[in-house]
Design an enzyme around this catalytic site. Structure first.
Site, PDB file in Angstrom:
ATOM      1  N   CYS A   1      45.237  16.008  13.060  1.00 11.02           N
ATOM      2  CA  CYS A   1      46.165  17.648  12.275  1.00 11.02           C
ATOM      3  C   CYS A   1      44.658  17.357  10.968  1.00 11.02           C
ATOM      4  O   CYS A   1      44.156  16.808  10.288  1.00 11.02           O
ATOM      5  CB  CYS A   1      47.249  17.832  10.917  1.00 11.02           C
TER       6      CYS A   1
ATOM      7  N   HIS B   1      42.915  21.588  23.869  1.00  3.35           N
ATOM      8  CA  HIS B   1      42.410  22.844  22.727  1.00  3.35           C
ATOM      9  C   HIS B   1      41.758  23.094  23.694  1.00  3.35           C
ATOM     10  O   HIS B   1      41.345  22.682  25.202  1.00  3.35           O
ATOM     11  CB  HIS B   1      41.608  22.369  21.042  1.00  3.35           C
TER      12      HIS B   1
ATOM     13  N   GLU C   1      49.193  27.595  17.937  1.00  5.04           N
ATOM     14  CA  GLU C   1      49.360  26.117  17.862  1.00  5.04           C
ATOM     15  C   GLU C   1      50.275  25.724  18.987  1.00  5.04           C
ATOM     16  O   GLU C   1      51.458  26.447  18.715  1.00  5.04           O
ATOM     17  CB  GLU C   1      49.732  25.163  16.683  1.00  5.04           C
TER      18      GLU C   1
ATOM     19  N   CYS D   1      43.775  25.869  11.779  1.00  4.37           N
ATOM     20  CA  CYS D   1      43.765  24.776  12.379  1.00  4.37           C
ATOM     21  C   CYS D   1      42.492  24.147  12.251  1.00  4.37           C
ATOM     22  O   CYS D   1      41.766  24.569  13.020  1.00  4.37           O
ATOM     23  CB  CYS D   1      44.206  25.178  14.124  1.00  4.37           C
TER      24      CYS D   1
ATOM     25  N   GLY E   1      40.929  23.050  15.561  1.00  2.62           N
ATOM     26  CA  GLY E   1      41.043  24.338  16.391  1.00  2.62           C
ATOM     27  C   GLY E   1      39.643  24.418  16.486  1.00  2.62           C
ATOM     28  O   GLY E   1      38.763  24.639  17.001  1.00  2.62           O
TER      29      GLY E   1
HETATM   30  N1  LIG Z   1      47.122  21.749  12.698  1.00  4.92           N
HETATM   31  C1  LIG Z   1      46.580  20.843  13.012  1.00  4.92           C
HETATM   32  C2  LIG Z   1      46.528  20.738  15.055  1.00  4.92           C
HETATM   33  C3  LIG Z   1      47.862  20.625  14.645  1.00  4.92           C
HETATM   34  C4  LIG Z   1      47.704  20.448  16.523  1.00  4.92           C
HETATM   35  C5  LIG Z   1      49.266  20.321  16.902  1.00  4.92           C
HETATM   36  N2  LIG Z   1      49.735  22.017  16.991  1.00  4.92           N
HETATM   37  C6  LIG Z   1      49.397  19.539  18.818  1.00  4.92           C
HETATM   38  O1  LIG Z   1      48.730  18.979  18.776  1.00  4.92           O
HETATM   39  O2  LIG Z   1      50.242  19.618  18.500  1.00  4.92           O
HETATM   40  C7  LIG Z   1      45.087  20.609  12.528  1.00  4.92           C
HETATM   41  O3  LIG Z   1      44.448  21.801  11.715  1.00  4.92           O
HETATM   42  O4  LIG Z   1      44.167  20.501  13.210  1.00  4.92           O
END
Ligand SMILES: N[C@H](CCC[C@H](N)C(=O)O)C(=O)O
Length: 278
Positions: free
Chosen positions: A71, A162, A211, A220, A223
């Site tokens: 994250c 991603h 997400e 993200c 991301g």
């Molecule tokens: N918000 C996070 C990523 C969460 C990823 C999560 N949603 C998953 O891969 O299950 C960030 O700032 O990188």
């Protein structure tokens, strides 16, 4: 349970200091605290834990209770937390995650962390390791049929999966419809975080994100890194880009020589609280 509400450009999580608190069933706690009506309200839960191999460990859960491997916005807040609360009084620190140990550099103003630079490691492009179903070794501009339309995505893992999709317009996007269709598409065996990107110029990208396990978030970090890597791979930008997200901007640099991605951005503490778990 004591907690601290923090966010990285609007990607907000409930943080628990597990140097002091014990959280028995984090998936259930994540679902409860994340609810914006019956709980605290957040994109998920992040546990800050002691570590034998680093200064601390980050353990992240999405709002649906699923565990994430990395994250980007969260790790900046973890670094801010352990510095500001005196747990790790260092401006260069290492944080263990489910996708390896990350090194961070902190900028401190008036005794508090204001900006954090994270070495996010090397991007993973092999389709099978993202994972993405593909007949190529890498999924670069791979066609995919979603809700009857053909889109083209580039698959990148930053420790979590991603899919980067380029569109001319990301403002008028029915993300509530297209987001879940990508997230659950059979091409992504572990589901996927999907970024919808508009190229502004060779140094600037604008993105929105649906997400995995959390829905649309204001930002993200992983991301933004995936978007930068994809845009450089597709020769749409140079190696250093500003990624503009709904909640704010992140600076991403993919150093091709080192094959390391650096992310720089803020981390913000909103409030400390206490909640009685069901
Ligand atoms: N918000 C996070 C990523 C969460 C990823 C999560 N949603 C998953 O891969 O299950 C960030 O700032 O990188």
């Amino acid at each position: 349970m004591k907690f601290t509400k923090m966010h990285g450009i609007g990607n907000d999580y409930v943080y628990v200091n597990c140097f002091q608190e014990k959280v028995d069933n984090p998936s259930e706690v994540a679902k409860f605290v994340s609810d914006r009506h019956f709980g605290v309200g957040s994109d998920g839960l992040i546990l800050i834990k002691p570590s034998q191999i680093a200064d601390c460990e980050m353990d992240m859960y999405n709002l649906d209770g699923s565990q994430g491997a990395m994250c980007g916005n969260g790790i900046r807040c973890v670094a801010k937390y352990v510095y500001d609360y005196g747990i790790v009084p260092k401006t260069t620190l290492r944080i263990a995650t489910k996708s390896g140990i990350k090194e961070l550099n902190l900028t401190v103003e008036n005794g508090k962390v204001s900006l954090v630079r994270v070495n996010m490691g090397s991007p993973i492009l092999e389709a099978s390791k993202i994972p993405v179903v593909s007949d190529q070794s890498q999924a670069v501009n791979q066609p995919i049929k979603v809700n009857g339309h053909t889109y083209y995505f580039t698959g990148v893992s930053m420790g979590n999966p991603h899919a980067v999709v380029y569109l001319d317009d990301v403002d008028n996007l029915d993300i509530e419809k297209i987001g879940p269709a990508f997230e659950k598409h059979p091409v992504f065996p572990d589901r996927v975080n999907t970024e919808f990107v508009k190229v502004i110029d060779r140094k600037t990208l604008k993105m929105r994100v649906w997400e995995r396990g959390s829905g649309e978030t204001l930002a993200c970090g992983t991301g933004a890194c995936a978007v930068a890597v994809s845009s450089i791979l597709n020769n749409l930008t140079g190696e250093e880009v500003t990624v503009k997200l709904l909640g704010g901007d992140l600076k991403i640099h993919w150093d091709r020589l080192e094959n390391l991605v650096y992310m720089t951005g803020p981390a913000t503490t909103v409030f400390d609280g206490e909640i009685t778990l069901p």
